[in-house]
Design a protein around this motif. Sequence first.
Motif, PDB file in Angstrom:
ATOM      1  N   TRP A  81      50.183 -22.426  56.340  1.00 48.08           N
ATOM      2  CA  TRP A  81      50.347 -23.873  56.195  1.00 48.08           C
ATOM      3  C   TRP A  81      49.136 -24.394  55.427  1.00 48.08           C
ATOM      4  O   TRP A  81      48.016 -24.395  55.944  1.00 48.08           O
ATOM      5  CB  TRP A  81      50.456 -24.545  57.565  1.00 48.08           C
ATOM      6  N   ASP A  83      47.708 -26.890  51.666  1.00 45.96           N
ATOM      7  CA  ASP A  83      47.592 -28.240  51.095  1.00 45.96           C
ATOM      8  C   ASP A  83      47.047 -29.210  52.139  1.00 45.96           C
ATOM      9  O   ASP A  83      47.530 -30.338  52.283  1.00 45.96           O
ATOM     10  CB  ASP A  83      48.937 -28.748  50.559  1.00 45.96           C
ATOM     11  N   SER A  84      46.049 -28.765  52.889  1.00 49.95           N
ATOM     12  CA  SER A  84      45.553 -29.565  54.013  1.00 49.95           C
ATOM     13  C   SER A  84      44.775 -30.790  53.547  1.00 49.95           C
ATOM     14  O   SER A  84      44.223 -30.821  52.452  1.00 49.95           O
ATOM     15  CB  SER A  84      44.695 -28.710  54.944  1.00 49.95           C
ATOM     16  N   TYR A  95      58.375 -40.803  56.938  1.00 44.94           N
ATOM     17  CA  TYR A  95      58.760 -39.423  57.215  1.00 44.94           C
ATOM     18  C   TYR A  95      58.840 -38.670  55.895  1.00 44.94           C
ATOM     19  O   TYR A  95      58.742 -39.261  54.817  1.00 44.94           O
ATOM     20  CB  TYR A  95      60.100 -39.359  57.974  1.00 44.94           C
ATOM     21  N   HIS A  96      58.987 -37.375  55.994  1.00 47.71           N
ATOM     22  CA  HIS A  96      59.090 -36.513  54.807  1.00 47.71           C
ATOM     23  C   HIS A  96      60.454 -35.836  54.850  1.00 47.71           C
ATOM     24  O   HIS A  96      60.804 -35.197  55.840  1.00 47.71           O
ATOM     25  CB  HIS A  96      57.959 -35.488  54.813  1.00 47.71           C
ATOM     26  N   HIS A 100      58.236 -29.922  55.995  1.00 49.01           N
ATOM     27  CA  HIS A 100      57.753 -30.064  57.366  1.00 49.01           C
ATOM     28  C   HIS A 100      56.254 -30.367  57.314  1.00 49.01           C
ATOM     29  O   HIS A 100      55.604 -30.169  56.283  1.00 49.01           O
ATOM     30  CB  HIS A 100      57.986 -28.770  58.157  1.00 49.01           C
ATOM     31  N   GLU A 101      55.689 -30.819  58.444  1.00 45.41           N
ATOM     32  CA  GLU A 101      54.268 -31.174  58.475  1.00 45.41           C
ATOM     33  C   GLU A 101      53.671 -30.816  59.827  1.00 45.41           C
ATOM     34  O   GLU A 101      54.335 -30.950  60.857  1.00 45.41           O
ATOM     35  CB  GLU A 101      54.114 -32.680  58.230  1.00 45.41           C
ATOM     36  N   LEU A 103      50.254 -31.715  62.241  1.00 48.46           N
ATOM     37  CA  LEU A 103      49.134 -32.638  62.430  1.00 48.46           C
ATOM     38  C   LEU A 103      48.270 -32.105  63.566  1.00 48.46           C
ATOM     39  O   LEU A 103      48.732 -32.004  64.706  1.00 48.46           O
ATOM     40  CB  LEU A 103      49.645 -34.036  62.794  1.00 48.46           C
ATOM     41  N   GLY A 151      46.161 -32.569  58.409  1.00 41.05           N
ATOM     42  CA  GLY A 151      47.570 -32.329  58.128  1.00 41.05           C
ATOM     43  C   GLY A 151      47.709 -31.154  57.181  1.00 41.05           C
ATOM     44  O   GLY A 151      46.810 -30.870  56.386  1.00 41.05           O
ATOM     45  N   TYR A 153      51.037 -28.254  55.347  1.00 35.42           N
ATOM     46  CA  TYR A 153      52.453 -28.052  55.063  1.00 35.42           C
ATOM     47  C   TYR A 153      52.744 -26.574  54.826  1.00 35.42           C
ATOM     48  O   TYR A 153      51.897 -25.838  54.314  1.00 35.42           O
ATOM     49  CB  TYR A 153      52.844 -28.844  53.806  1.00 35.42           C
ATOM     50  N   TYR A 159      56.372 -32.223  48.930  1.00 36.54           N
ATOM     51  CA  TYR A 159      55.933 -33.442  49.620  1.00 36.54           C
ATOM     52  C   TYR A 159      56.648 -34.674  49.061  1.00 36.54           C
ATOM     53  O   TYR A 159      56.786 -34.840  47.849  1.00 36.54           O
ATOM     54  CB  TYR A 159      54.421 -33.623  49.470  1.00 36.54           C
ATOM     55  N   GLU A 161      57.366 -39.053  50.546  1.00 33.73           N
ATOM     56  CA  GLU A 161      57.113 -40.019  51.613  1.00 33.73           C
ATOM     57  C   GLU A 161      58.232 -41.051  51.592  1.00 33.73           C
ATOM     58  O   GLU A 161      58.417 -41.750  50.599  1.00 33.73           O
ATOM     59  CB  GLU A 161      55.766 -40.701  51.418  1.00 33.73           C
TER      60      GLU A 161
END
Length: 200
Positions: A81, A83-84, A95-96, A100-101, A103, A151, A153, A159, A161
Amino acid sequence: MSILQSMKKAAEQVTGVARPGRRQAADLVRPRKPNEFRFRDDGLVPNHSSWPLVVYRGAVRLPQDFDPAAVMEELFGANGWGDSWRDGIYDYVHYHSRIHEVLGVARGTAKVQFGGRKGRTLALKAGDVAVLPAGTGHQRISASEDFLVVGAYPASGTYDECTTAADHAKAVVTIPSVGRPRKDPVYGSEGPLLTAWKKD
């Protein structure tokens, strides 16, 4: 990401100071049962029709030797995961629909509403991790001054929004096509997320 956090992250990556290695980050994980929350489409926020929001309470120890944000970044990165980012959570519902995300709370506390108007407000604190399937609405209701989230992905997905009713029609088509990640961002290839998010 704030300028200060961007500079801190860059300095840690170059020097390694206050940043754990991947093995050290993995050693900071505590076994936790997943808390699962399912939300219905509220007309604005579609949520995910099959997969729940998964929350691990106190899943990550955050010792003073390391920057807590770096611990989360290394842990998530080791499990694919990326692209933090480091920041808070937006104070408006969003939401995306194409990704998925995860946190991870690095510092402080917050109340976050998940799932939109028909959702649920959860209190989160440092060490907690929430894994949101595509479509899951989220919004910060309140937070301590020191609240900081990391966060990230999974490798697959793009991504976006979504915030408006106009986004809804496209999102309900897109969300089911977002594939299941290969690994749980906290527990890896054997993590509870893979059981909670079953393949069709």
